[in-house]
Design an enzyme around this catalytic site. Structure first.
Site, PDB file in Angstrom:
ATOM      1  CG  ASP A 225     -95.048  52.368  11.738  1.00  0.00           C
ATOM      2  OD1 ASP A 225     -95.956  51.596  11.418  1.00  0.00           O
ATOM      3  OD2 ASP A 225     -93.853  52.189  11.451  1.00  0.00           O
TER       4      ASP A 225
ATOM      5  CB  SER B 120     -96.082  49.485   8.811  1.00  0.00           C
ATOM      6  OG  SER B 120     -95.068  50.392   8.463  1.00  0.00           O
TER       7      SER B 120
END
Length: 310
Positions: free
Chosen positions: A203, A91
């Site tokens: 993610d 991320s």
């Protein structure tokens, strides 16, 4: 007569618009996706036979705007001459890691962290309830690494995303750098998922907020992990119970990874994240101080010595 035609035309247009909205994937429960059609999709490539394993890995965890703190970690490590052989990012950690692995200095990363206009990276889609497409983030990263793919960056770099279909972590160490970072940053419900070679990715925080085990999988013998998550015990009064419950669940995922690290850097940067200049300066400074305090453990881990855990 003319007015009647206009009314019928407007009525038909309204029904057509309603039909489009109702049939839109973003409004019928289907995830918004970006289909990568470039020539070099992000992927995992196993090490070649005889290729030396990385010795020291730096793992940069997820955390959204809290990720400004990573710049403070890099500042201290670079000033002390500690250069990892491998960076693993997830991320926001993948964003920072890509810039550093791509040749940007720690000072350059910090300057960018202090000055970056986050709105410049948001490309909202009205069709999917304001979800972020991610193309601007992909282009931003690729521009700053000179359009180099993951395998051609100046430092070994791996990105961790999550396979949407089975919820398993996915390592990317080859292919389009910006697309890999885009996939790793695709927060479900807020960003488009990235689909490459028939697989949709979201993610990496979903499965591995601080991917220490990935660094071990890639052969690192010394792992320095950076956890920028909020300290649940420091949550102020009035924080909603569902937030705290999510924090505790995430903490379990983090602890399951960080126990495999040689050194864990977990700066106390407060519970709430922000984007003001004062916030950025504060968290970068806090992370730099936490890293400096960890230097004895880092050096001992790198020389094979062991110190009692603090």
């Amino acid at each position: 007569m003319k007015g009647g035609c206009l009314q019928r035309s407007w009525a038909a247009s309204r029904w057509l618009l309603l039909a489009v909205l109702l049939l839109s994937p973003g409004l019928t429960g289907h995830a918004a996706e970006y289909w990568y059609d470039g020539p070099n999709p992000p992927r995992y490539v196993a090490p070649r036979a005889g290729e030396p394993a990385p010795r020291v890995a730096l793992v940069l965890g997820s955390g959204g705007r809290r990720g400004f703190a990573h710049a403070g970690v890099l500042r201290v490590l670079e000033s002390e001459g500690i250069k990892p052989d491998l960076i693993v990012g997830v991320s926001i950690g993948a964003v920072i890691g890509a810039l550093y692995a791509g040749g940007m200095t720690a000072a350059g990363v910090e300057q960018l962290a202090l000055q970056l206009d986050l709105s410049a990276l948001r490309d909202l889609s009205w069709l999917y309830w304001g979800q972020i497409r991610g193309q601007k983030l992909q282009d931003f990263v690729n521009a700053r690494v000179g359009q180099k793919p993951l395998e051609a960056l100046g430092m070994r770099f791996a990105v961790v995303a999550t396979r949407q279909g089975d919820g398993k972590p996915q390592i990317f160490n080859a292919g389009d750098t910006g697309a890999a970072v885009r996939a790793s940053s695709a927060v479900p419900g807020r960003f488009y998922a990235l689909r490459a070679d028939g697989v949709a990715y979201v993610d990496g925080d979903v499965t591995s907020p601080v991917p220490v085990r990935v660094a071990r999988t890639l052969g690192a013998s010394v792992v320095i992990a950076v956890d920028i998550s909020a300290r649940v015990e420091g949550a102020p009064q009035g924080v909603p119970d569902d937030w705290l419950r999510a924090d505790r669940e995430r903490r379990l995922r983090i602890d399951a990874e960080t126990r495999f690290a040689d050194v864990l850097i977990h700066p106390d940067i407060g519970y709430f994240a922000g984007s003001s200049g004062n916030y950025r300066t504060r968290v970068i400074t806090a992370a730099a101080e936490a890293t400096r305090a960890a230097l004895p453990r880092i050096r001992n881990a790198m020389t094979g010595k062991q110190l009692p855990a603090k």
